[in-house]
Design an enzyme around this catalytic site. Structure first.
Site, PDB file in Angstrom:
ATOM      1  N   SER A 197      -0.567  -0.590  -4.174  1.00 21.24           N
ATOM      2  CA  SER A 197      -0.440  -1.961  -4.520  1.00 21.24           C
ATOM      3  C   SER A 197       0.588  -2.163  -5.129  1.00 21.24           C
ATOM      4  CB  SER A 197      -1.758  -2.839  -4.639  1.00 21.24           C
ATOM      5  OG  SER A 197      -1.345  -3.672  -5.157  1.00 21.24           O
ATOM      6  N   HIS A 224      -0.450  -3.164  -0.529  1.00 22.85           N
ATOM      7  CA  HIS A 224      -1.491  -4.798  -0.102  1.00 22.85           C
ATOM      8  C   HIS A 224       0.524  -5.126  -0.305  1.00 22.85           C
ATOM      9  CE1 HIS A 224      -4.559  -2.767  -3.013  1.00 22.85           C
ATOM     10  NE2 HIS A 224      -5.470  -2.502  -1.714  1.00 22.85           N
ATOM     11  N   ASP A 320      -9.094  -0.393  -5.338  1.00 18.18           N
ATOM     12  CA  ASP A 320      -9.279  -0.090  -3.305  1.00 18.18           C
ATOM     13  C   ASP A 320      -8.821   0.785  -3.335  1.00 18.18           C
ATOM     14  OD1 ASP A 320      -9.271  -0.583  -0.629  1.00 18.18           O
ATOM     15  OD2 ASP A 320      -7.238  -0.941  -0.877  1.00 18.18           O
TER      16      ASP A 320
END
Length: 378
Positions: A197, A224, A320
């Site tokens: 991310s 992401h 995540d």
């Protein structure tokens, strides 16, 4: 107390650089309303930002791309040269052109980017943009303070109860706790899954360059990113690594040696049809507030490849990938994570590291070699 020391205590100091006074006003109100953030400057172009750096001493610079006099891409390396420890968050509208510029900015040292809505009206009404920029500013600033040996804002003691000369001192550096590591699977890996991310694009570049020699497994990546960025990222990685990196399409057949990027706004999972494994895309609800999310991809990898699953968690904000990583390990697979020192934000890799489910926790430039050794059974 000198300005340099004061920048490392109290609220995170933020400079806003955008040619729109409307945007600057909105960001000032949103960010300034958070007790962890102090707006130390709000300026209309890169040149004024440079002129203000020494006086305001920001920890975070939110930098627009398109501005008169000096644009963001021109100002970025000059800002980093003047203040190497500052974290620069690029702010760009959701266009293909700005996606390319944002990736270029990260290659020049920007910590991350924030995609902003195209019009001022959309910015004003976008709650998600407001939430995201506040979270990114605080996470980037907190991570940098930790690396420099200072307390993040939430750990600050009450300045009124401490002598002024002590408030600005670095926090005592406690001995890092020993993180539990696990043995790798004895099964030869048959796929490599990667989650990333904040700071991910540059981390992915280094990671892929570290595994590309003799790569004979499929690599699936969830980064992401919004939908207008992921195809640009795939092209950027292809050009920079020489690997065949593509933005995944629904029902794409998995092939060894290829790299597949989950498209923005779609989860990417692996399915099996008569022994042929292929990618499916869906718009199931976000997980961990993310779509694409790492967890569903890791679960599907584990369901299809079991103990032959080799998954990597790179720099990123949030958690995540934690649940998916636990699922991988429970089914006999192997997890490798990036260490705190080389992560832009040690949220995602920190979560799996502290859960004690990693085989190895390594600096970014050592992960590729480790993966190659695991693939070759060494």
């Amino acid at each position: 107390m000198n300005r340099k020391s004061s920048a490392r205590s109290g609220p995170y100091k933020v400079m806003l650089v955008d040619d729109s006074s409307v945007i600057r006003g909105l960001l000032s109100r949103w960010l300034g309303a958070d007790p962890a953030i102090e707006i130390v400057a709000s300026v209309g172009n890169g040149q004024v930002a440079l002129n203000s750096l020494e006086r305001t001493d920001p920890e975070i610079v939110v930098l627009d791309i398109e501005m008169p006099v000096m644009d963001g891409l021109t100002a970025l390396p000059l800002i980093l040269k003047a203040k190497p420890d500052v974290q620069v968050l690029m702010s760009s509208t959701l266009t293909a052109k700005n996606a390319k510029v944002s990736l270029q900015a990260m290659s020049l040292g920007a910590a991350d980017y924030i995609p902003k809505p195209t019009t001022n009206r959309e910015v004003i009404t976008s709650r998600s943009f407001q939430t995201e920029i506040i979270e990114k500013v605080k996470n980037l600033a907190a991570s940098k303070r930790k690396l420099l040996g200072y307390r993040p804002f939430k750990e600050e003691t009450d300045a009124k109860s401490a002598p002024e000369q002590d408030v600005a001192k670095p926090a005592p550096v406690s001995k890092p706790k020993t993180l539990v590591t696990r043995k790798a699977s004895l099964t030869a890996p048959r796929i490599i899954g990667v989650g990333s991310s904040t700071g991910g694009p540059q981390a992915l570049l280094k990671f892929l360059n570290g595994i590309k020699d003799g790569l004979n497994l499929p690599v699936v990546i969830t980064q992401h990113m919004p939908s207008s960025f992921t195809k640009i990222l795939a092209g950027h990685l292809s050009k920079a690594t020489g690997l065949d990196c593509i933005e995944a399409e629904d029902k794409t057949l998995l092939e060894n040696g290829k790299v597949y990027i989950a498209p923005g706004d779609h989860h990417m999972v692996i399915k099996n049809d008569g022994g042929n494994r292929y990618l499916r895309l869906n718009q199931d609800p976000p997980e961990n507030f993310c779509r694409p999310a790492v967890d569903p991809m890791f679960r599907s990898i584990s369901d299809e490849f079991g103990s032959g699953s080799l998954c990597v968690i790179l720099t990123g904000m949030g958690q995540d990938g934690l649940k998916g990583s636990k699922y991988v390990v429970d089914n006999g697979g192997t997890i490798v994570a990036q260490d705190q020192e080389t992560s832009v934000v040690w949220g995602m890799p920190g979560a799996v590291s502290e859960a004690g489910i990693c085989h190895a926790i390594l600096p970014l430039d050592e992960i590729g070699g480790k993966i190659q050794r695991l693939v070759k059974g060494r």
